[in-house]
Design an enzyme around this catalytic site. Sequence first.
Site, mmCIF file in Angstrom:
data_model
loop_
_atom_site.group_PDB
_atom_site.id
_atom_site.type_symbol
_atom_site.label_atom_id
_atom_site.label_comp_id
_atom_site.label_asym_id
_atom_site.label_seq_id
_atom_site.Cartn_x
_atom_site.Cartn_y
_atom_site.Cartn_z
ATOM 1 N N GLU A 271 -54.769 -16.151 -21.697
ATOM 2 C CA GLU A 271 -53.919 -16.352 -20.514
ATOM 3 C C GLU A 271 -53.469 -15.002 -19.968
ATOM 4 O O GLU A 271 -53.648 -13.962 -20.581
ATOM 5 C CB GLU A 271 -52.678 -17.172 -20.895
ATOM 6 C CG GLU A 271 -52.696 -18.620 -20.402
ATOM 7 C CD GLU A 271 -52.337 -18.735 -18.929
ATOM 8 O OE1 GLU A 271 -52.304 -17.707 -18.218
ATOM 9 O OE2 GLU A 271 -52.104 -19.864 -18.466
ATOM 10 N N ASN B 219 -45.370 -21.892 -14.285
ATOM 11 C CA ASN B 219 -46.649 -21.225 -14.530
ATOM 12 C C ASN B 219 -46.842 -20.044 -13.584
ATOM 13 O O ASN B 219 -45.922 -19.262 -13.382
ATOM 14 C CB ASN B 219 -47.793 -22.240 -14.473
ATOM 15 C CG ASN B 219 -48.756 -22.061 -15.623
ATOM 16 O OD1 ASN B 219 -49.146 -20.950 -15.955
ATOM 17 N ND2 ASN B 219 -49.144 -23.158 -16.245
ATOM 18 N N ASP C 276 -52.769 -23.680 -12.634
ATOM 19 C CA ASP C 276 -52.287 -22.821 -13.714
ATOM 20 C C ASP C 276 -52.016 -21.424 -13.161
ATOM 21 O O ASP C 276 -51.157 -21.246 -12.316
ATOM 22 C CB ASP C 276 -53.312 -22.822 -14.854
ATOM 23 C CG ASP C 276 -52.722 -22.428 -16.193
ATOM 24 O OD1 ASP C 276 -51.836 -21.561 -16.227
ATOM 25 O OD2 ASP C 276 -53.158 -22.973 -17.226
#
Length: 298
Positions: free
Chosen positions: A17, A150, A198
């Site tokens: 991420e 997010n 996301d």
Amino acid sequence: MTNPPVPATIETFHLAEGPVWDAARDRLLWVDILAGAVLEGRLDAGRVEVTGRHEFDSMVGAVAVAADGTFLVAAQEHLVVLHPDGTRRGGPRIVPAGQRRRLNDAGVDPAGRFLVGTLSLDGPSQRETLVRVEADGRLTEIDGDLQLSNGLAWSADGRTMYSVDTYRHTVFVRDYDPATGAAGKRRAHLRVDDGLPDGIALDAEGHLWVAVWEIGEVRRYAPDATLTERIPVPAPHTSSLTFAGEDLRTLVITTASAELTDDRRLAHPDSGRLFTTRIEVPGSPVPVWSGQPQTSAA
């Protein structure tokens, strides 16, 4: 049209991420949330070689970098400052002790302030937060009613801020004052109904790129929220993206191997790798962290 992304790393990650391009040092940074690691990589002809790994004793949500190479790391519940010589110092606690929540994605605003959001470890909630960390360590709440905070991004002039609430399937937009950090009232910018939005990033034309979790896709939206391009990624859990390389025309995409059924993992064996592809329009440079705060030894 953009060419299909190709695997860029040999190593696979549980939940890669938050990729960040550190232009001053020609390196890529990202986190493996579930492994509690911040990683460094060298980008070469679309490949990413892991050159450094910093381990933590908890999950890690995000990383930002200062002009001198110092990292600000969003650990599970608090911030950690990691200096280039390896020294670590504790930063502010964001998640109150004893709560089943953790820090998630983060971003640096045009003035170098660090913003970070939370998620519940027990599934969707209605009380997740997005906070701005001031230079003296104080926290300013931007949102307090999110389901899962997010991705974050700012327009080139710093006066428009985008933020994602994943479980609401929504990318929000609001006015933002880069001089003071004052954030206006949020409003829905676009929805992603067939997947979960996301990580996000903006390119030099003001188009918003969105990583769509669950369906393995990256999308590009015009400033008026019109969908202009869809790029399939051979990993269902597409988590985030950034623009990298000297010309900011290498799109780096992070993915996850976690939370896939055995059948889906077999069908998508490259899940968890980083992917890259070349794009026509360069990305918008991301600001560096201002280098504050520091409080105590970690």
